[in-house]
Motif scaffolding. Structure first.
Motif, PDB file in Angstrom:
ATOM      1  N   ILE A 115       0.834  -1.198   0.000  1.00  0.00           N
ATOM      2  CA  ILE A 115       0.000   0.000   0.000  1.00  0.00           C
ATOM      3  C   ILE A 115       0.870   1.250   0.000  1.00  0.00           C
ATOM      4  O   ILE A 115       0.571   2.229  -0.679  1.00  0.00           O
ATOM      5  CB  ILE A 115      -0.928  -0.001   1.242  1.00  0.00           C
ATOM      6  N   ILE A 116       1.959   1.218   0.761  1.00  0.00           N
ATOM      7  CA  ILE A 116       2.766   2.420   0.993  1.00  0.00           C
ATOM      8  C   ILE A 116       3.797   2.640  -0.108  1.00  0.00           C
ATOM      9  O   ILE A 116       4.066   3.778  -0.510  1.00  0.00           O
ATOM     10  CB  ILE A 116       3.459   2.315   2.364  1.00  0.00           C
ATOM     11  N   ILE A 117       4.383   1.563  -0.609  1.00  0.00           N
ATOM     12  CA  ILE A 117       5.428   1.659  -1.629  1.00  0.00           C
ATOM     13  C   ILE A 117       4.824   1.412  -3.004  1.00  0.00           C
ATOM     14  O   ILE A 117       4.007   0.504  -3.187  1.00  0.00           O
ATOM     15  CB  ILE A 117       6.558   0.638  -1.366  1.00  0.00           C
ATOM     16  N   MET A 118       5.209   2.235  -3.977  1.00  0.00           N
ATOM     17  CA  MET A 118       4.722   2.068  -5.347  1.00  0.00           C
ATOM     18  C   MET A 118       5.104   0.684  -5.882  1.00  0.00           C
ATOM     19  O   MET A 118       6.100   0.087  -5.461  1.00  0.00           O
ATOM     20  CB  MET A 118       5.332   3.143  -6.241  1.00  0.00           C
ATOM     21  N   GLN A 119       4.320   0.198  -6.829  1.00  0.00           N
ATOM     22  CA  GLN A 119       4.582  -1.099  -7.429  1.00  0.00           C
ATOM     23  C   GLN A 119       5.841  -1.065  -8.289  1.00  0.00           C
ATOM     24  O   GLN A 119       6.280   0.009  -8.727  1.00  0.00           O
ATOM     25  CB  GLN A 119       3.383  -1.514  -8.286  1.00  0.00           C
ATOM     26  N   PRO A 120       6.439  -2.222  -8.560  1.00  0.00           N
ATOM     27  CA  PRO A 120       7.624  -2.258  -9.426  1.00  0.00           C
ATOM     28  C   PRO A 120       7.309  -1.736 -10.829  1.00  0.00           C
ATOM     29  O   PRO A 120       6.158  -1.738 -11.267  1.00  0.00           O
ATOM     30  CB  PRO A 120       8.000  -3.746  -9.467  1.00  0.00           C
ATOM     31  N   TYR A 121       8.352  -1.325 -11.507  1.00  0.00           N
ATOM     32  CA  TYR A 121       8.223  -0.763 -12.862  1.00  0.00           C
ATOM     33  C   TYR A 121       7.450  -1.691 -13.792  1.00  0.00           C
ATOM     34  O   TYR A 121       6.566  -1.256 -14.537  1.00  0.00           O
ATOM     35  CB  TYR A 121       9.629  -0.501 -13.408  1.00  0.00           C
ATOM     36  N   ASP A 122       7.747  -3.006 -13.719  1.00  0.00           N
ATOM     37  CA  ASP A 122       7.091  -3.969 -14.614  1.00  0.00           C
ATOM     38  C   ASP A 122       5.580  -3.976 -14.443  1.00  0.00           C
ATOM     39  O   ASP A 122       4.834  -4.207 -15.400  1.00  0.00           O
ATOM     40  CB  ASP A 122       7.643  -5.381 -14.368  1.00  0.00           C
ATOM     41  N   LYS A 123       5.114  -3.726 -13.214  1.00  0.00           N
ATOM     42  CA  LYS A 123       3.665  -3.703 -12.964  1.00  0.00           C
ATOM     43  C   LYS A 123       3.009  -2.542 -13.720  1.00  0.00           C
ATOM     44  O   LYS A 123       1.932  -2.698 -14.307  1.00  0.00           O
ATOM     45  CB  LYS A 123       3.428  -3.550 -11.464  1.00  0.00           C
ATOM     46  N   TYR A 124       3.677  -1.380 -13.765  1.00  0.00           N
ATOM     47  CA  TYR A 124       3.104  -0.234 -14.467  1.00  0.00           C
ATOM     48  C   TYR A 124       3.202  -0.402 -15.977  1.00  0.00           C
ATOM     49  O   TYR A 124       2.353   0.117 -16.719  1.00  0.00           O
ATOM     50  CB  TYR A 124       3.765   1.058 -13.992  1.00  0.00           C
ATOM     51  N   VAL A 125       4.229  -1.134 -16.453  1.00  0.00           N
ATOM     52  CA  VAL A 125       4.296  -1.478 -17.881  1.00  0.00           C
ATOM     53  C   VAL A 125       3.066  -2.304 -18.261  1.00  0.00           C
ATOM     54  O   VAL A 125       2.399  -2.039 -19.274  1.00  0.00           O
ATOM     55  CB  VAL A 125       5.594  -2.254 -18.192  1.00  0.00           C
ATOM     56  N   LYS A 126       2.768  -3.293 -17.423  1.00  0.00           N
ATOM     57  CA  LYS A 126       1.599  -4.154 -17.666  1.00  0.00           C
ATOM     58  C   LYS A 126       0.306  -3.321 -17.635  1.00  0.00           C
ATOM     59  O   LYS A 126      -0.562  -3.458 -18.511  1.00  0.00           O
ATOM     60  CB  LYS A 126       1.554  -5.248 -16.608  1.00  0.00           C
ATOM     61  N   ASP A 127       0.189  -2.432 -16.644  1.00  0.00           N
ATOM     62  CA  ASP A 127      -1.027  -1.626 -16.496  1.00  0.00           C
ATOM     63  C   ASP A 127      -1.239  -0.687 -17.681  1.00  0.00           C
ATOM     64  O   ASP A 127      -2.355  -0.542 -18.186  1.00  0.00           O
ATOM     65  CB  ASP A 127      -0.960  -0.804 -15.210  1.00  0.00           C
ATOM     66  N   ILE A 128      -0.146  -0.044 -18.141  1.00  0.00           N
ATOM     67  CA  ILE A 128      -0.304   0.920 -19.234  1.00  0.00           C
ATOM     68  C   ILE A 128      -0.588   0.194 -20.541  1.00  0.00           C
ATOM     69  O   ILE A 128      -1.335   0.705 -21.394  1.00  0.00           O
ATOM     70  CB  ILE A 128       0.934   1.849 -19.348  1.00  0.00           C
ATOM     71  N   ASN A 129      -0.048  -1.010 -20.711  1.00  0.00           N
ATOM     72  CA  ASN A 129      -0.368  -1.792 -21.908  1.00  0.00           C
ATOM     73  C   ASN A 129      -1.842  -2.212 -21.911  1.00  0.00           C
ATOM     74  O   ASN A 129      -2.505  -2.208 -22.960  1.00  0.00           O
ATOM     75  CB  ASN A 129       0.534  -3.018 -22.000  1.00  0.00           C
ATOM     76  N   GLU A 130      -2.360  -2.576 -20.743  1.00  0.00           N
ATOM     77  CA  GLU A 130      -3.779  -2.927 -20.648  1.00  0.00           C
ATOM     78  C   GLU A 130      -4.660  -1.706 -20.934  1.00  0.00           C
ATOM     79  O   GLU A 130      -5.690  -1.813 -21.617  1.00  0.00           O
ATOM     80  CB  GLU A 130      -4.085  -3.494 -19.260  1.00  0.00           C
ATOM     81  N   ALA A 131      -4.247  -0.555 -20.420  1.00  0.00           N
ATOM     82  CA  ALA A 131      -5.012   0.676 -20.668  1.00  0.00           C
ATOM     83  C   ALA A 131      -4.990   1.040 -22.148  1.00  0.00           C
ATOM     84  O   ALA A 131      -6.003   1.499 -22.711  1.00  0.00           O
ATOM     85  CB  ALA A 131      -4.445   1.815 -19.832  1.00  0.00           C
ATOM     86  N   TYR A 132      -3.836   0.834 -22.784  1.00  0.00           N
ATOM     87  CA  TYR A 132      -3.717   1.115 -24.216  1.00  0.00           C
ATOM     88  C   TYR A 132      -4.612   0.175 -25.021  1.00  0.00           C
ATOM     89  O   TYR A 132      -5.277   0.590 -25.986  1.00  0.00           O
ATOM     90  CB  TYR A 132      -2.259   0.960 -24.648  1.00  0.00           C
ATOM     91  N   GLN A 133      -4.684  -1.095 -24.607  1.00  0.00           N
ATOM     92  CA  GLN A 133      -5.527  -2.057 -25.311  1.00  0.00           C
ATOM     93  C   GLN A 133      -7.001  -1.651 -25.216  1.00  0.00           C
ATOM     94  O   GLN A 133      -7.762  -1.721 -26.190  1.00  0.00           O
ATOM     95  CB  GLN A 133      -5.334  -3.462 -24.710  1.00  0.00           C
ATOM     96  N   LYS A 134      -7.425  -1.178 -24.036  1.00  0.00           N
ATOM     97  CA  LYS A 134      -8.810  -0.707 -23.877  1.00  0.00           C
ATOM     98  C   LYS A 134      -9.067   0.507 -24.763  1.00  0.00           C
ATOM     99  O   LYS A 134     -10.155   0.663 -25.327  1.00  0.00           O
ATOM    100  CB  LYS A 134      -9.071  -0.359 -22.408  1.00  0.00           C
ATOM    101  N   LEU A 135      -8.054   1.360 -24.881  1.00  0.00           N
ATOM    102  CA  LEU A 135      -8.198   2.557 -25.710  1.00  0.00           C
ATOM    103  C   LEU A 135      -8.406   2.184 -27.175  1.00  0.00           C
ATOM    104  O   LEU A 135      -9.332   2.694 -27.830  1.00  0.00           O
ATOM    105  CB  LEU A 135      -6.964   3.455 -25.561  1.00  0.00           C
TER     106      LEU A 135
END
Length: 944
Positions: free
Chosen positions: A688-708
């Motif tokens: 909760i306190i520490i941001m997720q690893p870089y790879d997690k945000y790569v995965k998230d932004i790719n999923e967001a791009y796919q929805k777009l």
């Protein structure tokens, strides 16, 4: 779950409030509102007002449309002479017995300002609209209701008698989620300043039905308005307490009223302890049984800062204690019930022989002590002396990081804890609670550095976590490498210096090495960062541990130099001299006042973003709040409360762009960080306190791009969206993507090669997103669903794309060939079109390029551009006046008023600047036309 319409939500809420004791009243417009107000004020004051009496009351209530001044009027009685020449007093709200007021609920009041608005649900107290509730159907984001209230602020709350500017609290809900916030008036709105209500264990109460039974319960609601809204006098704004602040104050008040027990409040760093402690101190000082409330801080700078903030909440509510004699005088002033002082001055007052005679008559008085940052201020002789000297005291401590057995420092072989000194914990609100509520940010912690370690057989890579050699850590090569790394990464971490940073190091000696290195690199043209530093230089340096901050000795004494302290002081003096030359100041280490003023000036310049990196050892690592600070570079061993306190300098909320606090660590702090998080929250809190690893945000932004691309396969597809619903779907999808990009871009590892979306494609979609924003901005139909969406343009505003940046590009065109010049001019104009804050200037910049650029010398381009823009502004002003037949003086005044208040004028205000007034039938249409042209003029020539 079935989606509930706004109408059903509205009807259910009104039924619930009437069942809970509110009177339902039908009010269609301002005429009905005024008639009802007269009846309710008569009922509340047990008087009958003639029409002329009521006219005087309305004139009094209408004399200002300023939200802050309205709040003052609400809380004060009004005295006037009635028809019989009798002096009459009118009370608008009972501040002392808050349940003894008249409560009504109504809905769909229509008010016409620059646009006609119809408000959802209004709560009236004694006939005045004090709470406005805006509802959206289930599934619609709360921000839409928030933006709707923001439009009401601009378009209609100030209309006619301006009674809706008496609103103290707003409530927004979609049935499932419900939040409240104070009336922000004409201040820049910030959705981050909206709050969920909770129970006293921080369990969220989000359903509208539950919220209505708790927060909107009549007595609780009026208690929040009368006791727990603070009128911030300096900023002229209303501040409402958040639930954990409310419960903390209530627990303290209950202890003082009903017992002699002590206690402490554990509210995480950055959660607003100053506001909480002010409200507790203020209410306690008003209790008849309390003789004095003494708010104690452990440093002189916090004495000044706290007194200043307390006086900002309520002018002249405390006198600053310049010295111990002044403190003693305040103790003996019967009219002075609230004192802010330092631990050191309090200790002197009760131990120095020449003060005791004056102080002794206070021994038996009821004195309540409130200690700020009690995790570090009460672990010495002072606590014992206070408890021995005063006979009728109570003590309460505030801390963001309590001392437990695990992080206690031994004192005479005893591990003193916060609980052993203060007793029971009265309320807690830990960092995980604050992150969940979006009251503080998460941390992005990056551990940087790898070193070669030789052994007898070969060289192996060893993570920095495994190395802690003093010789290595303080080596010239290492410090230079880190300095160059910071210079490289600082623009990325701070959004091109939109935010600021601190750099904390292990000792003054190491700080000097770093500072000299940064100065040398600046002389070599390697960076243009504004740097500053402050540190202690006397013989007591070694008395300050890694996890403690400095104390008042740093400002009030000049110790006898020992060993190398001459060198430290000389170095600091030389750094201050550089600072003096840059900022035209005159500070020094030569006396405590000048040194203290240097400290205060640095603090102000960090907050104002005039200092990019502040280098420290211990100073500023606790107790210093700056929303603009988002990055901490760490080359120092921190642990337990010292680590959390230091990290927490970065996690204050400030808009959407500041998405996390950045911690860049050059030390072995991985385990220390994990341990500190577990100690001050729980073992599962790290995610909760520490941001997720870089790879997690790569995965998230790719999923967001796919929805777009499922919505719009190409950026051209945006042009084929037929309905507002389709456009809204694209806007929300792309907004989610840019939020993620804002986060991932702060990682050192980020490159477009790692994600499915390429940079050009992102910019293409961004242009379409901005086109929809422009289209929506010019929509006359204010019921548009897109009109209620926050486009969060700050997330796509590139800090380097400014007018100055564009002018620098234009200056470079002089040396190019004609063919290349034409191509680059188009690139520059496309850049302007893609930048949200410059789009309105595109046509003017293009005209400047065609008509003026060939004749301008590169070194004069900024001056010539400003001259050109001033001329164009005057031409546009004259054209506006001529075409619409306006009064030029009135237009100038309207422009000045807008630039000062940032409030969109009403239709009546813009119609008033016409030389000839239109007919009543034409007013609305003419008002729309002039208002649209006026805002275009403002956006083109005044908004950058």
């Amino acid at each position: 779950m079935t989606s509930q319409s706004e109408l059903i939500l509205e009807q259910n809420l009104i039924s619930q409030l009437t069942a809970n004791g509110y009177d339902k009243v039908t009010i269609k417009d301002e005429t009905d509102l005024l008639a009802n107000l007269k009846k309710q004020l008569e009922k509340h004051n047990n008087k009958v007002f003639s029409d002329s009496d009521f006219k005087q009351i309305i004139n009094h209530l209408s004399k200002s449309n300023n939200i802050f001044e309205k709040a003052l009027l609400l809380r004060d009685k009004f005295a006037f002479k009635n028809d019989k020449n009798e002096l009459v007093y009118v009370e608008f709200i009972n501040m002392d017995f808050w349940c003894q007021n008249e409560y009504q609920v109504t809905n769909q009041i229509t008010v016409e300002g620059s646009y006609k608005n119809r408000y959802d649900v209004t709560i009236l107290i004694n006939g005045l609209p004090l709470v406005q509730i805006e509802l959206k159907k289930t599934g619609i984001e709360l921000k839409e209701a928030y933006n709707q209230i923001n439009r009401y602020q601009k378009h209609s709350f100030s209309s006619n008698t301006g009674l809706f500017n008496f609103v103290q609290l707003f409530v927004i809900s979609n049935g499932v989620n419900t939040k409240y916030f104070s009336n922000f008036g004409n201040k820049k709105p910030d959705f981050k300043q909206t709050f969920y209500w909770t129970d006293d264990n921080n369990k969220r109460i989000s359903k509208l039905e539950d919220f209505a039974n708790t927060f909107l319960e009549k007595c609780h609601l009026s208690k929040m308005i009368t006791k727990y809204i603070v009128l911030h006098d300096t900023d002229k704004m209303l501040m409402v307490l958040r639930p954990y602040q409310f419960f903390a104050v209530e627990r303290i008040i209950d202890k003082v009223k009903n017992s002699n027990h002590n206690g402490y409040i554990w509210h995480t760093t950055g959660s607003g302890k100053t506001l909480t402690s002010f409200k507790a101190s203020q209410i306690l000082s008003q209790l008849p049984k309390v003789d004095k409330v003494v708010f104690c801080v452990d440093r002189q700078d916090l004495d000044y800062q706290t007194a200043k903030e307390f006086n900002a909440f309520k002018p002249d509510c405390v006198d600053t204690t310049n010295n111990t004699k002044s403190l003693v005088n305040q103790f003996n002033d019967a009219n002075n019930k609230l004192i802010v002082t330092t631990i050191q001055k309090l200790y002197n007052a009760i131990t120095k022989e020449h003060h005791l005679k004056t102080m002794d008559n206070l021994k038996d008085k009821k004195i309540v002590f409130i200690f700020d940052e009690c995790h570090r201020s009460q672990f010495g002789d002072t606590h014992k002396k206070i408890t021995q000297y005063f006979k009728n005291y109570q003590m309460f401590g505030f801390t963001g990081t309590p001392i437990f057995v695990e992080n206690a420092l031994s004192k005479n072989k005893e591990n003193q804890t916060t609980a052993s000194l203060f007793g029971n914990r009265l309320h807690q609100y830990v960092i995980t609670d604050a992150i969940k509520d979006e009251n503080v940010l998460r941390f992005s912690v990056e551990y940087v550095g790898r070193y070669k370690e030789k052994n007898s057989q070969n060289e192996i890579d060893t993570e920095v976590e495994a190395i802690d050699s003093k010789e290595l850590m303080e080596s010239k090569d290492r410090i230079e490498k880190i300095a160059n790394y910071v210079i490289q990464q600082h623009p990325l971490k701070t959004h091109n210096k939109e935010f600021t940073a601190m750099f904390c190091v292990s000792s003054v000696e190491v700080l000097i090495k770093y500072y000299d290195t940064f100065l040398k690199l600046k002389e070599q043209g390697k960076h243009n960062l504004n740097i500053a530093t402050i540190f202690s230089f006397g013989a007591n340096d070694d008395m300050i541990s890694d996890t403690d901050n400095y104390d008042e000795r740093d400002f009030n004494t000049v110790a006898e130099p020992e060993d190398n302290s001459y060198h430290k002081r000389d170095k600091l003096e030389s750094y201050i001299e550089i600072y003096n030359k840059k900022y035209n100041t005159n500070y020094s280490t030569k006396d405590s006042i000048l040194f203290y003023n240097y400290y205060k000036d640095i603090a102000k310049r960090v907050r104002d973003k005039q200092i990019d990196i502040l280098f420290v050892v211990n100073m500023f690592l606790t107790g210093f709040d700056s929303k603009t600070l988002n990055t901490l570079y760490v080359d120092k061993n921190l642990r337990h409360h010292g680590l959390i306190q230091a990290y927490s300098r970065t996690n204050r909320i400030l808009g959407e762009k500041k998405s996390q606090g950045n911690i860049i660590v050059f030390r072995n702090l991985k385990k220390a960080t994990d341990d500190a998080i577990a100690l001050f929250s729980n073992k599962e809190a790290k995610e909760i306190i520490i941001m997720q690893p870089y790879d997690k945000y790569v995965k998230d932004i790719n999923e967001a791009y796919q929805k777009l691309i499922n919505i719009v396969p190409t950026f051209e597809s945006v042009d084929s969206l037929y309905s507002e619903d389709e456009e809204l779907e694209f806007i929300i999808a792309f907004r989610h993507l840019i939020r993620l990009k804002n986060v991932i871009s702060s990682y050192v590892d980020f490159t477009y090669d790692d994600i499915d979306l390429n940079e050009q494609e992102f910019n293409n979609y961004k242009s379409k997103y901005l086109e929809l924003y422009d289209k929506n901005n010019n929509i006359k139909n204010k019921t548009s669903i897109i009109n209620e969406v926050d486009f969060e343009l700050e997330l796509i505003h590139r800090d380097d794309i400014t007018v100055s940046y564009i002018l620098a590009l234009l200056a470079n065109l002089k040396a190019t060939t004609n063919e290349e010049k034409e191509r680059k001019q188009k690139e520059i104009l496309d850049l302007v079109a893609g930048e949200s804050k410059l789009r309105s200037k595109r046509e003017l910049i293009e005209k400047f390029i065609i008509e003026n650029l060939p004749l301008i010398q590169p070194e004069n381009i900024e001056e010539d551009y400003n001259t050109y823009m001033n001329e164009e502004k005057q031409k546009a002003f004259n054209k506006f006046v001529e075409e619409e037949k306006l009064n030029s003086d009135k237009l100038k005044k309207l422009t000045e008023d807008y630039l000062f208040s940032q409030r969109t004028p009403t239709k009546q205000e813009v119609v008033d600047i016409l030389e000839n007034q239109p007919s009543i039938m034409q007013r609305a249409k003419v008002g729309d036309t002039i208002l649209s042209k006026f805002m275009n003029f403002i956006n083109t020539f005044f908004n950058d």
